[in-house]
Design a protein around this motif. Structure first.
Motif, PDB file in Angstrom:
ATOM      1  N   UNK A 169       0.838  -1.100  -0.074  1.00 53.63           N
ATOM      2  CA  UNK A 169      -0.109   0.028   0.057  1.00 53.63           C
ATOM      3  C   UNK A 169       0.884   1.399  -0.069  1.00 53.63           C
ATOM      4  N   UNK A 170       1.934   1.351   0.731  1.00 48.67           N
ATOM      5  CA  UNK A 170       3.059   2.210   0.797  1.00 48.67           C
ATOM      6  C   UNK A 170       3.491   2.674  -0.661  1.00 48.67           C
ATOM      7  N   UNK A 187       1.071   6.615  -6.852  1.00 51.57           N
ATOM      8  CA  UNK A 187       0.087   7.529  -7.077  1.00 51.57           C
ATOM      9  C   UNK A 187       0.372   8.952  -6.920  1.00 51.57           C
ATOM     10  N   UNK A 188       0.965   9.426  -5.739  1.00 50.43           N
ATOM     11  CA  UNK A 188       1.611  10.734  -5.364  1.00 50.43           C
ATOM     12  C   UNK A 188       2.451  11.071  -6.529  1.00 50.43           C
TER      13      UNK A 188
END
Length: 101
Positions: free
Chosen positions: A3-4, A10-11
């Motif tokens: 997830x990280x 995505x960022x």
């Protein structure tokens, strides 16, 4: 992919203004989580945070017990009637104020 790693990916693909919003949201969540984990005032009751039980109530007994409350009230009423009936007593007006005042 964790997830990280997915979040970082995505960022990297969004605008700076959206990154600022995500950062604000993340900081908000961290603050809320820290507040939940805080144990200083959260474990205290409202009464403890306000300074504890007033000492003048402790000398009466367990006022949460209905019978004790009735006995305390009856005792105060009897005392006020005895004061009213004694010749040297001066009335302050309503008997209510003599019981509670």
């Amino acid at each position: 992919m964790t997830a990280r790693e997915q979040l970082i990916q995505e960022i990297e693909q969004v605008s700076d203004s959206l990154v600022e919003e995500v950062l604000d949201f993340l900081l908000f969540i961290k603050g809320r989580q820290a507040q939940k984990n805080s144990t200083s005032d959260d474990e205290k009751s409202i009464l403890e945070r306000m300074g504890g039980i007033p000492q003048h109530l402790l000398c009466v007994g367990n006022l949460s017990d209905r019978d004790v409350r009735r006995a305390v009230i009856a005792s105060r009423i009897q005392q006020s009637h005895q004061q009213e009936s004694s010749p040297s007593s001066s009335r302050r007006g309503s008997p209510y104020f003599q019981v509670w005042g």
